[in-house]
Design a protein around this motif. Structure first.
Motif, PDB file in Angstrom:
ATOM      1  N   LEU A 122       6.895  18.407 -10.738  1.00 30.85           N
ATOM      2  CA  LEU A 122       6.051  19.583 -10.924  1.00 30.85           C
ATOM      3  C   LEU A 122       6.798  20.867 -10.604  1.00 30.85           C
ATOM      4  O   LEU A 122       6.596  21.901 -11.249  1.00 30.85           O
ATOM      5  CB  LEU A 122       4.813  19.478 -10.036  1.00 30.85           C
ATOM      6  CG  LEU A 122       3.982  18.198 -10.192  1.00 30.85           C
ATOM      7  CD1 LEU A 122       2.904  18.138  -9.115  1.00 30.85           C
ATOM      8  CD2 LEU A 122       3.367  18.128 -11.578  1.00 30.85           C
ATOM      9  N   ALA A 123       7.633  20.824  -9.575  1.00 29.01           N
ATOM     10  CA  ALA A 123       8.397  21.993  -9.132  1.00 29.01           C
ATOM     11  C   ALA A 123       9.477  21.501  -8.166  1.00 29.01           C
ATOM     12  O   ALA A 123       9.544  20.308  -7.850  1.00 29.01           O
ATOM     13  CB  ALA A 123       7.488  23.015  -8.459  1.00 29.01           C
ATOM     14  N   VAL A 124      10.302  22.423  -7.716  1.00 33.90           N
ATOM     15  CA  VAL A 124      11.324  22.131  -6.714  1.00 33.90           C
ATOM     16  C   VAL A 124      11.095  23.059  -5.528  1.00 33.90           C
ATOM     17  O   VAL A 124      10.765  24.241  -5.700  1.00 33.90           O
ATOM     18  CB  VAL A 124      12.745  22.331  -7.286  1.00 33.90           C
ATOM     19  CG1 VAL A 124      13.798  22.194  -6.182  1.00 33.90           C
ATOM     20  CG2 VAL A 124      13.013  21.336  -8.402  1.00 33.90           C
ATOM     21  N   THR A 125      11.227  22.536  -4.316  1.00 37.36           N
ATOM     22  CA  THR A 125      11.027  23.356  -3.130  1.00 37.36           C
ATOM     23  C   THR A 125      12.347  23.818  -2.538  1.00 37.36           C
ATOM     24  O   THR A 125      13.310  23.049  -2.464  1.00 37.36           O
ATOM     25  CB  THR A 125      10.223  22.607  -2.053  1.00 37.36           C
ATOM     26  OG1 THR A 125      10.062  23.454  -0.903  1.00 37.36           O
ATOM     27  CG2 THR A 125      10.914  21.312  -1.619  1.00 37.36           C
ATOM     28  N   GLU A 126      12.380  25.059  -2.120  1.00 37.67           N
ATOM     29  CA  GLU A 126      13.537  25.592  -1.403  1.00 37.67           C
ATOM     30  C   GLU A 126      13.319  25.558   0.104  1.00 37.67           C
ATOM     31  O   GLU A 126      14.177  25.987   0.865  1.00 37.67           O
ATOM     32  CB  GLU A 126      13.801  27.036  -1.855  1.00 37.67           C
ATOM     33  CG  GLU A 126      14.209  27.153  -3.320  1.00 37.67           C
ATOM     34  CD  GLU A 126      14.451  28.588  -3.750  1.00 37.67           C
ATOM     35  OE1 GLU A 126      14.105  29.515  -2.960  1.00 37.67           O
ATOM     36  OE2 GLU A 126      14.969  28.805  -4.865  1.00 37.67           O
ATOM     37  N   ASP A 127      12.189  25.058   0.522  1.00 36.34           N
ATOM     38  CA  ASP A 127      11.799  25.069   1.930  1.00 36.34           C
ATOM     39  C   ASP A 127      11.407  23.664   2.349  1.00 36.34           C
ATOM     40  O   ASP A 127      11.116  22.799   1.509  1.00 36.34           O
ATOM     41  CB  ASP A 127      10.605  26.013   2.107  1.00 36.34           C
ATOM     42  CG  ASP A 127      10.340  26.394   3.566  1.00 36.34           C
ATOM     43  OD1 ASP A 127      11.174  26.054   4.421  1.00 36.34           O
ATOM     44  OD2 ASP A 127       9.303  27.018   3.828  1.00 36.34           O
TER      45      ASP A 127
END
Length: 569
Positions: A381-386
């Motif tokens: 769905l998305a990529v997290t940077e955190d």
């Protein structure tokens, strides 16, 4: 190894094309030494709890805020970070420090790898049983809920996996949100005597008859033992009562005492309570009832490596709590002779997937269970940077993501999200897949809402949850952590009187007005069955649009009056 050295090794390895898992292996102790727990005595229990249907290894960050008040202030389980390490003599930066605290989470998770997973847990269970003939494997509840596959199979995946694992007795909480008919169907048809579902405190609301067995008896290496079950006492309050409309719950101290006495009369020389009360409730309960040798507890997800020993009129009771997400296995040994316990030992073993080979039979079963859903689970769905996580008294970063999505998608001034303790963690650079989103949202009452609420009503909601969480009497703590809030800032005084804890409420920097109406988005109503989209659809669409999730600062309240509290990092 210091952080800078470790990250330097990772960078050098990546530049040289070396696999990072080799560096992980170099940073870990030898698994044979780490999991070497010589057996003591002749009566043995293995304990897991609050797995929340996680069949595969995951990351799970322990809390930075776990506040204890009154008698619970600054004592286990309400110790976090360095305070926890000091209390239990755990070396900073060690594998145990990573397993049991939030300190340097992302770095340590990269170093030591994922935790849990039933195929790795199966290997550890088999190893412990090899030295402990007749060791009894107990599950403390929240086994059948918490993942996409558990929701979609109505708990069948976890029943099949727990039968393969060799669970012999369990109790419940979130299991009941499958509905009373489904629970009875699984207990009567699928468990079929192989797993005893124990809950001495669940009764028919009409005639008061017990719904489930109160306890089970067995002989272990010549010693008669009894295991009693205690389901979560406040299930119809913390979860929708319409899902089990004809069942009454409660702590039921006097009934518990009667059942302990009955088990002793039948000849039990060791009596264990398998509890889903939460550790604070267990500590109080242990001081009020007699005849219990140990309480193996769950619900609050507390990983406590050294049990608390509670004195009561009949002697002493050991109180242990076993963490969550398949991340730990508790091992309790008793040395019993001439009908008396002479000695005991307890170890809480973290389950590190990279240190325990996968059991092939369990691995094959899990693959089969997941295969029909594999493509849906894997959708990115998305990529997290955190780092994304939930666990703690107030908002975590994954909670913040959910309330941010609700406010934007529902065009709301404020968003409220339940204070659930379950939900796995993600590291920077990880994909937020549908599976990981479902880890945070997979419930049977997921409908999202948007309602108009006055400022007065908003304060009442927060005050009610705060009293539930921070009541100094554990018997009045009836649910999870503080409701997660988006769009609204506030201060909280946990030690204040009921109705006076929530202060300085603001929206967009302006004080909340009691008679003004605000648009409030939410989900997981326990009071009715509203119409609307499920939370995973709303947040999923938001994530697909965002594609990248940047660092998020959790919206936590300003805490008043808790200076020196060791439940706060």
């Amino acid at each position: 190894m210091q952080r800078r050295e470790f990250l330097g090794m990772l960078a050098a390895a990546a530049a040289a094309g070396l696999p990072v898992h080799n560096l992980r292996a170099a940073a870990r102790p030898e698994s044979g030494e780490f999991y070497h727990v010589p057996a003591k005595g002749n009566v043995h229990f293995l304990h897991m709890t609050d797995t929340h249907a996680q069949l595969r290894p995951v990351y799970f960050r322990e809390p930075a805020v776990n506040i204890g008040l009154g008698a619970a202030r600054n004592r286990p389980p309400h110790l976090v970070g360095q305070h926890f390490l000091n209390e239990f003599g755990v070396e900073p930066g060690s594998i145990d420090a990573h397993a049991m605290t939030c300190l340097d989470f992302a770095e340590a998770a990269n170093r030591y790898g994922r935790v849990g997973g039933f195929s790795h847990l199966a290997t550890l269970v088999r190893q412990m049983r090899s030295e402990r003939p007749d060791a009894m494997l107990l599950d403390g509840g929240d086994l059948w809920q918490g993942s996409a596959t558990a929701l979609w199979t109505k708990g069948q995946d976890m029943v099949d996996a727990s039968l393969e694992l060799g669970v012999e007795a369990m109790t419940g909480h979130w299991e009941f949100t499958l509905g009373d008919e489904r629970v009875l169907e699984l207990v009567e048809n699928d468990l079929d005597g192989k797993i005893d579902f124990l809950a001495q405190n669940v009764r028919d609301s009409g005639f008061g008859d017990p719904i489930f067995k109160a306890y089970t008896m067995r002989e272990m290496n010549g010693v008669p033992v009894a295991v009693l079950g205690q389901a979560f006492p406040y299930t119809p309050i913390a979860n929708p009562s319409y899902m089990m409309p004809n069942w009454n719950f409660g702590i039921r101290e006097s009934d518990l005492q009667d059942n302990i006495n009955a088990a002793r009369k039948e000849g039990a020389q060791v009596v264990i309570l398998l509890s889903h009360n939460g550790m604070d409730v267990d500590l109080k309960l242990a001081s009020n009832v007699t005849g219990l040798d140990a309480i193996l507890g769950g619900h609050t997800h507390d990983a406590v490596p050294r049990p608390q020993v509670v004195k009561n009129d009949g002697g002493e009771t050991i109180v242990a709590n076993g963490g969550s997400n398949g991340k730990f296995l508790g091992v309790l040994d008793f040395d019993v002779a001439d009908g008396k316990i002479r000695d005991w030992q307890y170890r809480l073993l973290p389950v590190f997937a990279d240190m325990l080979p996968a059991d092939p039979d369990m691995d094959a079963l899990i693959t089969k269970i997941r295969e029909p859903y594999a493509d849906k689970l894997a959708e990115e769905l998305a990529v997290t940077e955190d780092v994304l996580y939930r666990r703690g008294n107030f908002n975590g970063t994954f909670d913040q993501l959910i309330v941010d999505a609700l406010m934007e998608m529902k065009d709301a001034d404020v968003a409220l999200s339940p204070g659930f303790r379950w939900g796995t963690s993600l590291l920077p650079g990880d994909a937020i897949t549908m599976e990981r989103l479902m880890d945070q949202t997979a419930i049977t009452y997921p409908t999202t809402t948007r309602n108009d609420m006055t400022g007065e009503r908003l304060k009442l909601v927060l005050e009610d949850v705060a009293d539930n969480l921070f009541n100094v009497d554990p018997y009045f703590q009836q649910g999870g952590d503080m409701v997660r809030v988006g769009g609204l800032t506030y201060a909280i005084a946990p030690t204040a009187e009921m109705g006076k804890r929530i202060r300085d409420m603001r929206i967009d920097g302006e004080p909340v007005q009691a008679d003004r109406t605000y648009r409030v988005a939410g989900w997981a109503s326990v009071n009715d069955i509203p119409e609307g989209e499920p939370i995973w659809d709303v947040v999923g669409d938001w994530l697909r649009d965002k594609k990248t999730i940047t660092e998020r600062e959790p919206n936590r309240p300003r805490i008043i009056g808790l200076e020196g509290n060791k439940g706060i990092v």
